[in-house]
Design a protein around this motif. Sequence first.
Motif, mmCIF file in Angstrom:
data_model
loop_
_atom_site.group_PDB
_atom_site.id
_atom_site.type_symbol
_atom_site.label_atom_id
_atom_site.label_comp_id
_atom_site.label_asym_id
_atom_site.label_seq_id
_atom_site.Cartn_x
_atom_site.Cartn_y
_atom_site.Cartn_z
ATOM 1 N N VAL A 139 -36.957 -18.743 8.687
ATOM 2 C CA VAL A 139 -36.235 -19.478 8.152
ATOM 3 C C VAL A 139 -36.870 -18.203 6.523
ATOM 4 O O VAL A 139 -36.364 -18.191 5.928
ATOM 5 N N THR A 140 -37.954 -18.830 6.486
ATOM 6 C CA THR A 140 -38.967 -18.251 5.098
ATOM 7 C C THR A 140 -38.461 -16.796 4.764
ATOM 8 O O THR A 140 -37.281 -16.883 3.413
ATOM 9 N N PHE A 141 -38.586 -15.990 5.624
ATOM 10 C CA PHE A 141 -37.928 -14.572 5.298
ATOM 11 C C PHE A 141 -36.468 -14.530 4.945
ATOM 12 O O PHE A 141 -36.013 -14.289 3.771
ATOM 13 N N SER A 148 -39.042 -15.938 16.872
ATOM 14 C CA SER A 148 -40.358 -16.138 17.178
ATOM 15 C C SER A 148 -40.972 -16.845 16.978
ATOM 16 O O SER A 148 -41.985 -17.460 17.445
ATOM 17 N N ASP A 149 -40.388 -16.829 15.398
ATOM 18 C CA ASP A 149 -41.600 -17.293 14.741
ATOM 19 C C ASP A 149 -40.404 -18.566 14.032
ATOM 20 O O ASP A 149 -40.308 -17.638 12.961
ATOM 21 N N VAL A 199 -32.865 -5.259 7.899
ATOM 22 C CA VAL A 199 -32.204 -5.674 6.712
ATOM 23 C C VAL A 199 -31.779 -5.447 6.121
ATOM 24 O O VAL A 199 -32.886 -4.545 4.925
ATOM 25 N N ASP A 200 -30.874 -4.064 5.975
ATOM 26 C CA ASP A 200 -31.222 -3.678 4.971
ATOM 27 C C ASP A 200 -30.143 -3.979 3.879
ATOM 28 O O ASP A 200 -29.428 -5.084 3.232
ATOM 29 N N LEU A 201 -30.730 -3.288 2.664
ATOM 30 C CA LEU A 201 -30.419 -3.767 1.446
ATOM 31 C C LEU A 201 -29.754 -2.396 0.227
ATOM 32 O O LEU A 201 -30.166 -1.370 0.597
ATOM 33 N N ASP A 212 -37.346 -7.690 9.924
ATOM 34 C CA ASP A 212 -37.264 -9.140 9.537
ATOM 35 C C ASP A 212 -38.779 -10.001 10.523
ATOM 36 O O ASP A 212 -39.337 -8.405 10.573
ATOM 37 N N PRO A 213 -38.994 -10.696 11.006
ATOM 38 C CA PRO A 213 -40.213 -11.230 11.033
ATOM 39 C C PRO A 213 -40.424 -10.631 12.719
ATOM 40 O O PRO A 213 -41.058 -10.985 13.507
#
Length: 132
Positions: free
Chosen positions: A19-21, A13-14, A122-124, A116-117
């Motif tokens: 991309v930054t994330f 959506s942004d 996002v699994d770590l 994410d945004p």
Amino acid sequence: MTPRLDAIGMVASDMAASVTFYRRLGFDFPEGSEEQPHAEAALPGGLRLMLDTEETVRSFHPEWRPGRGGGGGLALLCDSPAEVDAVYEELVAAGHQGELKPWDAVWGQRYAVVLDPDGNGVDLFAPLPSAG
């Protein structure tokens, strides 16, 4: 003929925020991707992570509507349980929503989830040292 996995596609959506994330997580998006309607980062093994803006998706699927996240996500292997904690804390400190704080899962991994945004998980994770 057998289809093979070539890319993972997600809608942003942004684009700049997404991309930054993903750059914070080590994905190598080319410079200028933040302003593009479509962006790709090469992944190990020849795969790609592709991000498309909502407008791009609507250009070929006018009835498409965004979900609320949770419909898909990525699982990222960390080098150690300590790295799971560090990456989670870095992302949360940068303003991203933590979904599950790091914990020692019964299946033998240090595990955490950050969103994410767009609300995708996002699994770590990292294997826990063996007890034996």
